[in-house]
Design an enzyme around this catalytic site. Structure first.
Site, PDB file in Angstrom:
ATOM      1  N   ASP A 183      36.145  35.585  40.070  1.00 59.87           N
ATOM      2  CA  ASP A 183      36.569  36.913  40.509  1.00 59.87           C
ATOM      3  C   ASP A 183      37.616  37.444  39.530  1.00 59.87           C
ATOM      4  O   ASP A 183      38.497  36.697  39.082  1.00 59.87           O
ATOM      5  CB  ASP A 183      37.160  36.842  41.925  1.00 59.87           C
ATOM      6  CG  ASP A 183      37.326  38.226  42.535  1.00 59.87           C
ATOM      7  OD1 ASP A 183      36.328  38.747  43.058  1.00 59.87           O
ATOM      8  OD2 ASP A 183      38.446  38.758  42.477  1.00 59.87           O
ATOM      9  N   GLU A 226      33.298  42.727  41.513  1.00 63.70           N
ATOM     10  CA  GLU A 226      33.885  42.036  40.362  1.00 63.70           C
ATOM     11  C   GLU A 226      33.729  40.524  40.460  1.00 63.70           C
ATOM     12  O   GLU A 226      34.432  39.764  39.800  1.00 63.70           O
ATOM     13  CB  GLU A 226      35.368  42.389  40.239  1.00 63.70           C
ATOM     14  CG  GLU A 226      36.253  41.903  41.363  1.00 63.70           C
ATOM     15  CD  GLU A 226      36.371  42.881  42.514  1.00 63.70           C
ATOM     16  OE1 GLU A 226      37.377  42.816  43.242  1.00 63.70           O
ATOM     17  OE2 GLU A 226      35.454  43.713  42.700  1.00 63.70           O
TER      18      GLU A 226
END
Length: 313
Positions: A183, A226
């Protein structure tokens, strides 16, 4: 003043140009490129070109074969395709589950345009001839079905389907399987401060860096937003942790510059693995890796944490 050519010369020139154009179009659209296209199975949509230089193309699930298919029912070296004279043949290589051409088991048979080849439990291939336009279109269709448009990483659907396949394979063969979930740290802050175009730039560049750092047999995918995932077949938990740390270091050291501004980009990663976690389906392994990922973010970000779980006695 320049004189115009006689009408007959104009017509002759026009006819000659039309013939040249037709000949050029015929040469451009010549369907002389042989391919195997995956119709069903975990590699669905993928194209493998069969070279016309007489070299064999081995089909199987082992390392180093020309047509590598992820299907537990396919032998390491299952079959081969080879050109002999003006014919292209498929030959079974004493596979465990056999090679089927249009529904019939074969040891050796000539392939014709449109033939269907079944290998293993889930994989069906189509043998087909293409011109360069067909080839380009088919590749675009394959990319559109399996790739994320922004990052060019594999998309979430392919990632989950492939992870389920890999878990089943690892359990059956008692092999290691690791999953890395990644992430981008403070990504919302990047979007809010520099704009969504800058955010897209970060995701696309990060994807290129990470995809270039993993093995060809690993699966790097965009899981959503993301967050990214890496499936590592045959890699134990500690070694997957080393790979995750390498990715973290690469991203932290790489300059991300957009419109003349340096963007602060780091990642956090969580790693989970079989058999440390007795996962049976993809959601279980993803949940474990995500748990380690969010603990890494909670305890400071820009770090890698491993999910340690012990099989029940």
């Amino acid at each position: 003043m320049k004189s115009s050519p006689p009408d007959g010369d104009v017509e002759d020139t026009r006819v000659a140009n039309i013939h040249e154009l037709q000949q050029e179009l015929r040469s451009r659209s010549q369907r002389d490129r042989a391919y195997l296209i995956v119709l069903t199975g975990s590699n669905v949509g993928e194209m493998f070109r069969i070279e016309s230089n007489g070299e064999e193309a081995v089909i199987g699930r082992g390392q180093g074969v020309a047509v590598r298919l992820i299907d537990d029912g396919i032998s390491r070296k299952h079959a081969r395709v080879i050109q002999v004279g003006d014919k292209i043949l498929i030959e079974d290589l004493q596979s465990s589950n056999g090679t089927y051409l249009n529904g019939d088991a074969v040891q050796s048979a000539e392939l014709h345009d449109g033939d269907k080849i079944r290998l293993g439990s889930t994989t069906v291939l189509k043998f087909s001839y293409h011109d360069h336009l067909d080839e380009s279109f088919q590749q675009q269709m394959y990319d559109a079905a399996l790739r994320d448009a922004l990052t060019r990483a594999f998309n979430k659907k392919y990632f989950i389907d492939r992870l389920d396949t890999e878990i089943a394979y690892a359990r059956r063969h008692k092999q290691a399987l690791s999953l890395i979930m990644i992430d981008v740290d403070f990504f919302k802050r990047v979007n809010d401060t520099y704009g969504h175009v800058a955010g897209d730039y970060v995701l696309a560049k990060l994807s290129r860096i990470a995809a270039g750092a993993v093995r060809t047999e690993d699966v790097f995918a965009r899981y959503g937003g993301e967050e990214f995932g890496v499936i590592c077949r045959g890699v134990a938990l500690p070694n997957a942790g080393i790979l995750a740390e390498r990715l973290r270091t690469l991203i932290a050291a790489h300059p991300f510059e957009h419109d003349g501004q340096r963007l602060p980009v780091t990642i956090s990663a969580g790693v989970a693995a079989y058999p440390e976690l007795d996962a049976k389906i993809s959601v279980e392994l993803i949940a474990a890796a995500d748990e380690a990922l969010y603990e890494a973010k909670r305890t400071g970000r820009n770090r890698v944490l491993l999910k340690h779980a012990v099989l029940p006695a």
